[in-house]
Motif scaffolding. Structure first.
Motif, PDB file in Angstrom:
ATOM      1  N   HIS A  18       0.810  -1.211   0.000  1.00 36.86           N
ATOM      2  CA  HIS A  18       0.000   0.000   0.000  1.00 36.86           C
ATOM      3  C   HIS A  18       0.851   1.273   0.000  1.00 36.86           C
ATOM      4  O   HIS A  18       1.969   1.300   0.492  1.00 36.86           O
ATOM      5  N   GLU A  48     -11.437  -2.453   0.496  1.00 32.91           N
ATOM      6  CA  GLU A  48     -12.478  -1.750   1.249  1.00 32.91           C
ATOM      7  C   GLU A  48     -13.835  -2.425   1.078  1.00 32.91           C
ATOM      8  O   GLU A  48     -14.628  -2.492   2.015  1.00 32.91           O
ATOM      9  N   GLN A  49     -14.105  -2.943  -0.127  1.00 32.75           N
ATOM     10  CA  GLN A  49     -15.367  -3.646  -0.344  1.00 32.75           C
ATOM     11  C   GLN A  49     -15.436  -4.919   0.499  1.00 32.75           C
ATOM     12  O   GLN A  49     -16.477  -5.240   1.081  1.00 32.75           O
ATOM     13  N   GLN A  51     -13.953  -5.375   3.323  1.00 26.56           N
ATOM     14  CA  GLN A  51     -14.146  -4.936   4.703  1.00 26.56           C
ATOM     15  C   GLN A  51     -15.591  -4.551   4.977  1.00 26.56           C
ATOM     16  O   GLN A  51     -16.140  -4.864   6.038  1.00 26.56           O
ATOM     17  N   ARG A  52     -16.247  -3.904   3.993  1.00 22.40           N
ATOM     18  CA  ARG A  52     -17.636  -3.475   4.182  1.00 22.40           C
ATOM     19  C   ARG A  52     -18.585  -4.659   4.361  1.00 22.40           C
ATOM     20  O   ARG A  52     -19.602  -4.533   5.046  1.00 22.40           O
ATOM     21  N   LYS A 148      -7.619   7.236   2.152  1.00 19.51           N
ATOM     22  CA  LYS A 148      -8.454   6.122   2.592  1.00 19.51           C
ATOM     23  C   LYS A 148      -7.866   5.556   3.876  1.00 19.51           C
ATOM     24  O   LYS A 148      -6.737   5.867   4.249  1.00 19.51           O
ATOM     25  N   THR A 149      -8.659   4.725   4.551  1.00 19.23           N
ATOM     26  CA  THR A 149      -8.162   4.105   5.775  1.00 19.23           C
ATOM     27  C   THR A 149      -7.005   3.182   5.430  1.00 19.23           C
ATOM     28  O   THR A 149      -7.117   2.318   4.575  1.00 19.23           O
ATOM     29  N   ARG A 150      -5.884   3.379   6.104  1.00 19.90           N
ATOM     30  CA  ARG A 150      -4.679   2.614   5.788  1.00 19.90           C
ATOM     31  C   ARG A 150      -4.164   1.901   7.027  1.00 19.90           C
ATOM     32  O   ARG A 150      -4.437   2.299   8.149  1.00 19.90           O
TER      33      ARG A 150
END
Length: 206
Positions: A18, A48-49, A51-52, A148-150
């Motif tokens: 990342h 992220e998807q 994680q959602r 974004k959340t890292r």
């Protein structure tokens, strides 16, 4: 290129840990390709998807979350084939396997051999469709992005970098390196490569 009865677009993929410039490079490439009148579709990072919908990522990756990302990524890529001359992939299938290995190393665990073999087979079989695969190289002096959340753990970032590279080596997947200071040259090289493929000057696409 025609595979059976299916017309395959030119596929360019960028893998790596990342905050190493994957999305930025692909956005620049997409812009230049569109200026050249190419129809471009970008397949985005699925972390992220995942994680959602409640799947673990990063340090907590499991074989299940890894296989979901691989299979969903393959589905998204193949769906894009019908809509573009060029498909750009932000985190190809090898990426998920590299992150899974990094998560296991972080936790001091070993993968079940049968599970590992299945995931490797999925990655190897699908990666033949990438016309050009880049791996970013980690520059630890470049900070994590804030868009974004890292994961802010520098050690895990290094682990992911190492294990993504190891996956490409172990599965013998041809690729080019994409250092942080090499984006301009890589952009020029890739633009020429893709436009030649689209023009059929390499004999692969008509």
């Amino acid at each position: 290129m025609v595979i059976g009865e299916v017309e395959k677009p030119v596929v360019v993929a960028v893998t790596g840990t990342h905050s190493t410039g994957k999305s930025t490079f692909l956005a620049r490439l997409a812009h230049e390709l569109r200026r050249a009148q190419a129809q471009v579709c970008t397949v985005a990072d699925l972390g992220e998807q995942a994680q959602r919908i409640g799947l673990p990522i990063l340090h907590n990756h499991t074989w299940l979350s890894t296989q979901w990302i691989i299979v969903k990524g393959i589905s998204d890529e193949l769906s894009a084939w019908a809509h573009a001359d060029v498909v750009l992939v932000d985190r190809p299938v090898a990426d998920a396997l590299g992150y899974y290995r990094a998560a296991l190393a972080c936790r001091g665990e070993q993968a079940d051999p049968a599970v590992a073999a299945r995931l490797e087979r999925l990655v190897r079989d699908h990666s033949v469709y990438y016309d050009l695969l880049y791996r970013t190289t980690l520059d630890p002096h470049i900070p994590l992005g804030e868009d974004k959340t890292r994961d802010a753990d520098a050690e895990f970032r290094h682990l992911a970098d190492h294990h993504v590279a190891q996956v490409l080596h172990d599965l013998e997947l041809p690729h080019r390196l994409l250092p942080a200071d090499g984006h301009d040259q890589a952009l020029e090289d890739t633009l020429g490569f893709v436009l030649d493929k689209l023009a059929g000057t390499d004999g692969d696409r008509r």
